[in-house]
Design a protein around this motif. Structure first.
Motif, short mmCIF file in Angstrom:
data_model
loop_
_atom_site.label_atom_id
_atom_site.label_comp_id
_atom_site.label_asym_id
_atom_site.label_seq_id
_atom_site.Cartn_x
_atom_site.Cartn_y
_atom_site.Cartn_z
N SER A 193 -5.96 -17.38 21.22
CA SER A 193 -6.15 -17.99 22.54
C SER A 193 -4.83 -18.11 23.29
O SER A 193 -4.79 -17.96 24.52
N GLN A 196 -4.05 -14.72 24.59
CA GLN A 196 -4.95 -14.45 25.71
C GLN A 196 -4.41 -15.10 26.99
O GLN A 196 -4.42 -14.48 28.07
N SER A 201 -4.66 -9.40 25.80
CA SER A 201 -6.04 -9.42 25.31
C SER A 201 -6.20 -8.63 24.02
O SER A 201 -6.99 -9.01 23.15
N SER A 204 -5.02 -10.65 21.13
CA SER A 204 -5.94 -11.77 20.99
C SER A 204 -7.20 -11.34 20.24
O SER A 204 -7.67 -12.03 19.33
N ASP A 205 -7.74 -10.17 20.60
CA ASP A 205 -8.94 -9.66 19.93
C ASP A 205 -8.67 -9.37 18.46
O ASP A 205 -9.50 -9.64 17.59
#
Length: 260
Positions: A193, A196, A201, A204-205
Motif C-alpha cells: 500500500s 502504491q 503499482s 505493490s502488486d
C-alpha cells in the motif's frame, strides 16, 4: 586517585603530558589524546570536554559520568566500555566502536550513532539511532541468519520512519523466515500500500502476491519446513528481490542499487 590502566600504561598519545594529567587528575578538557592507549582505564566522572581522542583505545574503560561533550571520538574504540550517565552531546562519533558498551543514561545527540558501530551496546536511547542505522543493523543481522534480532531491529526502524516501505518488506522477510505467516503477510500488504501511494503499482502488486503466497504456506508445511529460505523465495519474482535487504544509504532513505 590515579587511573588504573591494566598493569602497565604505555605513555602513547598525541601529547604525553596531557595523558599524564588525565591519569593523575581525571580533569583534562581539550586534551590532545589521539592514539592514547587507555584500555581498562578508570575514568569515572572524568572531564574530557572537547578532548581529541581520535583512534584512542578505550576498550573496557570505566567512563561512568564522564563529560565527553564536544570530544572527537572518530575511530575511537569504546568497545565494552561503561558509559553510564556519560555526556556525549556534540561529540564526533564517526567510525567509533561502541559495540557491547553500556550506554544506560548516557546523553547523545539525535541520530548520533548514524556512522558508528553499536551492535550489542546496552540501553541506547532510541533517538540516538536513526531509521537508516536501525534498518542497516537489521540487514546485518538478517545476512547472518539472526532473524529474531533482525525482526526486532526492523520494527524499531519502522517506529522511526513508518512510511518507509522497505523496512516493512524487510520485516516481512524476517518474519517469514520464522514462519510467522500472518504477520509477514500483513507486512507485505502494508508495504504494498505504501508503494502504491508512491505510484509504484507493479511492486505493490508483487507484494500483494507475496502476501498471498506466504499465507498459503500453512497448507504446504509437509512439503516445506518452516523458515529455510522462505523469505527470499516468496519474493524471488520481484524486481528488487536481490536488493530488498540492501543497506540504506546514509541520510538518504534510498537502498543502494535500487531503481524505484
Amino acid at each position: 586517585m590515579g587511573a588504573v590502566i591494566a598493569e602497565q600504561a604505555p605513555l602513547k598519545a598525541e601529547d604525553a603530558a596531557d595523558l599524564i594529567r588525565l591519569l593523575q587528575s581525571r580533569q583534562c578538557p581539550n586534551c590532545r589524546l589521539a592514539d592514547a592507549d587507555l584500555v581498562h582505564a578508570n575514568l569515572r566522572d572524568a572531564d574530557l570536554k572537547g578532548a581529541r581522542l581520535q583512534r584512542a583505545n578505550l576498550g573496557q574503560a570505566r567512563l561512568d559520568g564522564a563529560d565527553l561533550s564536544g570530544a572527537d571520538l572518530s575511530f575511537t574504540s569504546l568497545r565494552g566500555a561503561s558509559l553510564r550517565g556519560a555526556n556525549l552531546l556534540g561529540a564526533k562519533i564517526y567510525g567509533t566502536d561502541l559495540r557491547d558498551a553500556d550506554l544506560a543514561g548516557a546523553t547523545l545527540d539525535n541520530d548520533a550513532l548514524e556512522e558508528a558501530h553499536w551492535q550489542g551496546a546496552k540501553a541506547i536511547a532510541t533517538e540516538a539511532r536513526s531509521h537508516a542505522a536501525l534498518h542497516n543493523a537489521g540487514v546485518e543481522a538478517a545476512q547472518n541468519g539472526r532473524w529474531p534480532e533482525a525482526e526486532h531491529l526492523f520494527s524499531e526502524a519502522i517506529m522511526r520512519q513508518p512510511k518507509e516501505p522497505l523496512s516493512w518488506v524487510a520485516r516481512g522477510i524476517a518474519r517469514s523466515e520464522q514462519a510467522k505467516d500472518d504477520l509477514a503477510a500483513s507486512d507485505f500488504r502494508y508495504a504494498g500500500s505504501l508503494f502504491q501511494s508512491k505510484g509504484n503499482s507493479a511492486l505493490s502488486d508483487q507484494l500483494r502476491q507475496a502476501a498471498d503466497t506466504v499465507q498459503k504456506r500453512r497448507t504446504q508445511t509437509n512439503k516445506q519446513p518452516p523458515g529455510n529460505g522462505w523469505g527470499g523465495h516468496i519474493l524471488s519474482g520481484m524486481t528488487a528481490a536481490a536488493q530488498v535487504l540492501a543497506p540504506l544509504a546514509i541520510k538518504a532513505f534510498v537502498p543502494m542499487g535500487l531503481g524505484f
